[in-house]
Scaffold this active site. Structure first.
Site, PDB file in Angstrom:
ATOM      1  N   CYS A 134      -7.495  -0.530  47.431  1.00  0.00           N
ATOM      2  CA  CYS A 134      -7.531   0.588  46.485  1.00  0.00           C
ATOM      3  C   CYS A 134      -8.693   0.369  45.525  1.00  0.00           C
ATOM      4  CB  CYS A 134      -6.210   0.665  45.723  1.00  0.00           C
ATOM      5  SG  CYS A 134      -6.242   1.615  44.205  1.00  0.00           S
ATOM      6  N   CYS A 182      -7.703  -0.172  41.877  1.00  0.00           N
ATOM      7  CA  CYS A 182      -7.081  -1.496  41.728  1.00  0.00           C
ATOM      8  C   CYS A 182      -8.133  -2.592  41.848  1.00  0.00           C
ATOM      9  CB  CYS A 182      -6.001  -1.694  42.789  1.00  0.00           C
ATOM     10  SG  CYS A 182      -4.777  -0.374  42.871  1.00  0.00           S
TER      11      CYS A 182
END
Length: 448
Positions: free
Chosen positions: A373, A376
């Site tokens: 991600c 992230c």
């Protein structure tokens, strides 16, 4: 606010009953940290992090994973990172030169008022400019506890952290577990024979927790500290995801807020077989480590030659005053962590252990390039770099103490702009987590 887990009036007790009193390996207690952070430090820090100098972070989110083949990037729209258009980044930040390294001691008042690097360079001698170029290329890899992205890479882009906040993105499951499993199982000095409790990628045994903590308690203070730092960082990230959870997503709007059930699943003592409160206590340990680094770096950042340079002189001076006020508050904390307790004893053994400690943490920073991600990955890279910078500061005490008071002598200790931005933003995340715990205490006290 979202609540689903069936709970009694002791919901708050389940998460926080053991998160109180003194912390292991520290002369400090949870209550002192709560009051200090929430009342004195958190408001000043949030204001500072909204300034241009600290909100723009240059990062390479396109590095390939160095450890395994990527199974694919997160396709959810909440995982995406929006890079800054070039015209939105202040010219002073984009300009290459000694303002990014802050190692030039030849800045006079005329230079400090200059708005472009060209104006600064024209006031410096040829020898000094050459020295600045050499210092810019200074390779301090031997001091760093993390791998730093090459800011000159065409893949590196500026990101506005305020427009890309850390929050729940939907990134979870085996890919996310693989990241943390690699960190805990391969980079925390733990033998494979010792099973980590609640490992989602391994069969769970009810005795794992007892065996694991018996092993951990038998380790030296440095290895215990390493595990607690990693656990504290993991806890902080989980608190952010629980506090900024996607509660509703429809055609009209997205609604983000506190998900009490998510918080309980991660930190309630009963729901985590006693692990949750330990995780929260490790968050406080991490806070103490990074707070201590802020206090220790004050001599470097209070030097007249150090500027939060964005090309906006009035704002830059104002933000430097706010930064120094913040660092003075950090220094005033009454129960600082004593870093001299680490890597003491036999000098050769301590040096070898410190190098193992440094290289292992560097490895963790490289694992962040495996996060699927992008959002992230952004916050994972920033926070591991911030913690790595804090460790670099703590274990460079002699170099910091040897800093020349003035003049053009080469600095014995240096930080890049990237390190400074990550240090303050990483601590901002930890400080926010401590503040959010107060919110969750309040919310859980109302759960029936």
């Amino acid at each position: 606010i979202y609540v689903q887990v069936s709970s009694s009036s002791s919901a708050a007790h389940g998460c926080f009953c053991q998160v109180t009193g003194s912390l292991d390996d520290c002369a400090c207690d949870v209550e002192t940290i709560d009051a200090f952070n929430n009342e004195r430090l958190f408001p000043k820090l949030q204001k500072l992090l909204e300034s241009d100098y600290f909100r723009f972070y240059k990062v390479n989110l396109n590095k390939p994973c160095p450890f395994w083949t990527d199974s694919g990037l997160c396709g959810q729209k909440n995982c995406a990172v929006i890079p800054c258009p070039p015209n939105e980044v202040p010219e002073g930040i984009k300009t290459n030169g000694h303002h990014n390294k802050y190692s030039a001691e030849a800045n006079n008042q005329e230079c400090e008022k200059a708005e472009t690097l060209g104006a600064v360079d024209s006031s410096l001698s040829k020898e000094t400019r050459q020295a600045l170029l050499e210092w810019n290329k200074h390779d301090d890899e031997a001091e760093r506890f993390c791998v730093i992205d090459d800011e000159e890479s065409p893949d590196s882009q500026y990101v506005d952290l305020l427009l890309n906040p850390e929050r729940f993105t939907g990134y979870k499951g085996p890919e996310a577990w693989q990241i943390w499993n690699s960190i805990y199982e391969e980079n925390c000095f733990k033998p494979y024979t010792v099973k980590r409790p609640l490992n989602p990628l391994a069969s769970y045994s009810g005795t794992d927790g007892k065996t694991f903590y018996s092993w951990l308690d038998g380790q030296c203070v440095e290895k215990r500290a390493f595990f607690r730092l990693v656990s504290g960082l993991h806890s902080s990230i989980n608190i952010h995801l629980s506090a900024r959870y996607l509660l509703d997503d429809n055609w009209f709007q997205k609604k983000w807020g506190h998900n009490v059930s998510e918080f309980q699943q991660r930190f309630d003592a009963q729901l985590t077989n006693g692990e949750g409160p330990k995780r929260l206590r490790n968050l406080y340990f991490l806070y103490l480590i990074e707070l201590r680094a802020l206090a220790k770096v004050l001599p470097l950042l209070q030097r007249p030659s150090f500027q939060l340079y964005t090309g906006q002189p009035t704002q830059d001076r104002q933000h430097k005053r706010v930064l120094l006020e913040l660092l003075q508050v950090a220094k005033s904390f009454p129960l600082h962590f004593d870093e001299t307790s680490l890597f003491a004893g036999n000098k050769e053994e301590a040096a070898n252990l410190k190098e193992d400690f440094r290289l292992t943490f560097r490895n963790i920073s490289r694992i962040m390039d495996c996060v699927g991600c992008f959002k992230c990955r952004l916050w994972g890279k920033l926070q591991t770099q911030g913690l790595g910078t804090a460790l670099k500061i703590l274990f460079s005490e002699r170099q910091i103490e040897a800093l020349p008071k003035s003049g053009s002598a080469r600095l014995t200790f240096q930080l890049s702009r990237q390190e400074i931005v990550s240090l303050l933003n990483a601590f901002g995340r930890i400080s926010t987590s401590i503040r959010e715990l107060e919110n969750f205490r309040s919310l859980l006290s109302k759960v029936r």
